[in-house]
Design a protein around this motif. Structure first.
Motif, PDB file in Angstrom:
ATOM      1  N   TYR A  59       0.085 -11.239   0.841  1.00 23.91           N
ATOM      2  CA  TYR A  59      -0.415  -9.923   0.449  1.00 23.91           C
ATOM      3  C   TYR A  59       0.472  -8.842   1.029  1.00 23.91           C
ATOM      4  O   TYR A  59       1.257  -9.070   1.939  1.00 23.91           O
ATOM      5  N   ARG A  60       0.331  -7.657   0.476  1.00 24.23           N
ATOM      6  CA  ARG A  60       1.109  -6.507   0.926  1.00 24.23           C
ATOM      7  C   ARG A  60       0.314  -5.743   1.975  1.00 24.23           C
ATOM      8  O   ARG A  60      -0.876  -5.497   1.810  1.00 24.23           O
ATOM      9  N   ARG A  61       0.993  -5.370   3.021  1.00 23.23           N
ATOM     10  CA  ARG A  61       0.376  -4.536   4.054  1.00 23.23           C
ATOM     11  C   ARG A  61       1.143  -3.226   4.090  1.00 23.23           C
ATOM     12  O   ARG A  61       2.366  -3.211   4.187  1.00 23.23           O
ATOM     13  N   LEU A  62       0.417  -2.126   3.996  1.00 23.65           N
ATOM     14  CA  LEU A  62       1.025  -0.806   3.980  1.00 23.65           C
ATOM     15  C   LEU A  62       0.559  -0.032   5.199  1.00 23.65           C
ATOM     16  O   LEU A  62      -0.644   0.074   5.454  1.00 23.65           O
ATOM     17  N   ASN A 100      10.529  -3.447  -3.433  1.00 19.27           N
ATOM     18  CA  ASN A 100      10.891  -4.723  -2.809  1.00 19.27           C
ATOM     19  C   ASN A 100       9.665  -5.612  -2.626  1.00 19.27           C
ATOM     20  O   ASN A 100       9.760  -6.829  -2.730  1.00 19.27           O
ATOM     21  N   VAL A 101       8.510  -5.007  -2.345  1.00 14.28           N
ATOM     22  CA  VAL A 101       7.264  -5.774  -2.224  1.00 14.28           C
ATOM     23  C   VAL A 101       6.917  -6.405  -3.563  1.00 14.28           C
ATOM     24  O   VAL A 101       6.637  -7.606  -3.643  1.00 14.28           O
ATOM     25  N   LEU A 105       6.780 -10.418  -4.270  1.00 15.96           N
ATOM     26  CA  LEU A 105       5.562 -11.095  -4.727  1.00 15.96           C
ATOM     27  C   LEU A 105       5.823 -11.856  -6.023  1.00 15.96           C
ATOM     28  O   LEU A 105       5.347 -12.984  -6.199  1.00 15.96           O
ATOM     29  N   ASN A 106       6.574 -11.253  -6.934  1.00 15.53           N
ATOM     30  CA  ASN A 106       6.891 -11.923  -8.206  1.00 15.53           C
ATOM     31  C   ASN A 106       7.747 -13.162  -7.986  1.00 15.53           C
ATOM     32  O   ASN A 106       7.531 -14.193  -8.623  1.00 15.53           O
ATOM     33  N   ILE A 107       8.726 -13.083  -7.086  1.00 19.93           N
ATOM     34  CA  ILE A 107       9.592 -14.230  -6.811  1.00 19.93           C
ATOM     35  C   ILE A 107       8.789 -15.359  -6.171  1.00 19.93           C
ATOM     36  O   ILE A 107       8.929 -16.530  -6.549  1.00 19.93           O
ATOM     37  N   ILE A 117      -2.510 -14.383  -4.188  1.00 18.31           N
ATOM     38  CA  ILE A 117      -1.870 -13.099  -3.931  1.00 18.31           C
ATOM     39  C   ILE A 117      -2.909 -11.993  -3.886  1.00 18.31           C
ATOM     40  O   ILE A 117      -3.801 -11.934  -4.722  1.00 18.31           O
ATOM     41  N   GLY A 118      -2.792 -11.135  -2.882  1.00 14.67           N
ATOM     42  CA  GLY A 118      -3.675  -9.980  -2.744  1.00 14.67           C
ATOM     43  C   GLY A 118      -4.641 -10.146  -1.582  1.00 14.67           C
ATOM     44  O   GLY A 118      -5.047 -11.252  -1.239  1.00 14.67           O
TER      45      GLY A 118
END
Length: 128
Positions: A59-62, A100-101, A105-107, A117-118
């Protein structure tokens, strides 16, 4: 690229020749390199790698960091990919920008169709 040294980010080592070959063909997105089997992050003395098949959740952390420049306060966003592996280890990788995030994630999804994901609180309880 003989001079580079590699270490597994999650503690599970793989054949160094295979890792080195994958590193040589890896695509750079920001500071991260994405190969066919592994993703690579520059460490202090070595390149750290993670096998895509070891990833169960990402997951993405912002983070919004406030800093003072003279009398003005400015904000900067820090984008991090948080990766959780099968052995319940969490690895944070700074990726730079939001683009880049998304690309990362797509790669990861292309190389591991079963990755979750998420972020959700339920997933945190499930994977950690």
């Amino acid at each position: 690229m003989k001079g580079y040294e590699f270490a597994a980010a999650t503690g599970r080592n793989h054949d160094e020749n295979m890792v080195r070959r994958d590193f040589n063909v890896a695509k750079a997105v920001g500071g991260i390199r994405y190969g066919r089997y592994y993703m690579f992050q520059q460490g202090i003395t070595k390149w750290l790698y993670i096998d895509y098949n070891d990833i169960v959740w990402v997951y993405r952390r912002l983070e919004d960091v406030q800093s003072r420049l003279g009398r003005q306060t400015t904000g900067q966003e820090i984008h991090t990919l948080m990766i959780v592996t099968k052995d319940k280890k969490r690895v944070g990788i700074y990726v730079g920008s939001e683009e880049n995030v998304t690309a990362g994630l797509n790669i990861i999804r292309q190389h591991n169709a079963f990755v979750d994901i998420g972020f959700a609180k339920e997933k945190e309880e499930k994977y950690l």
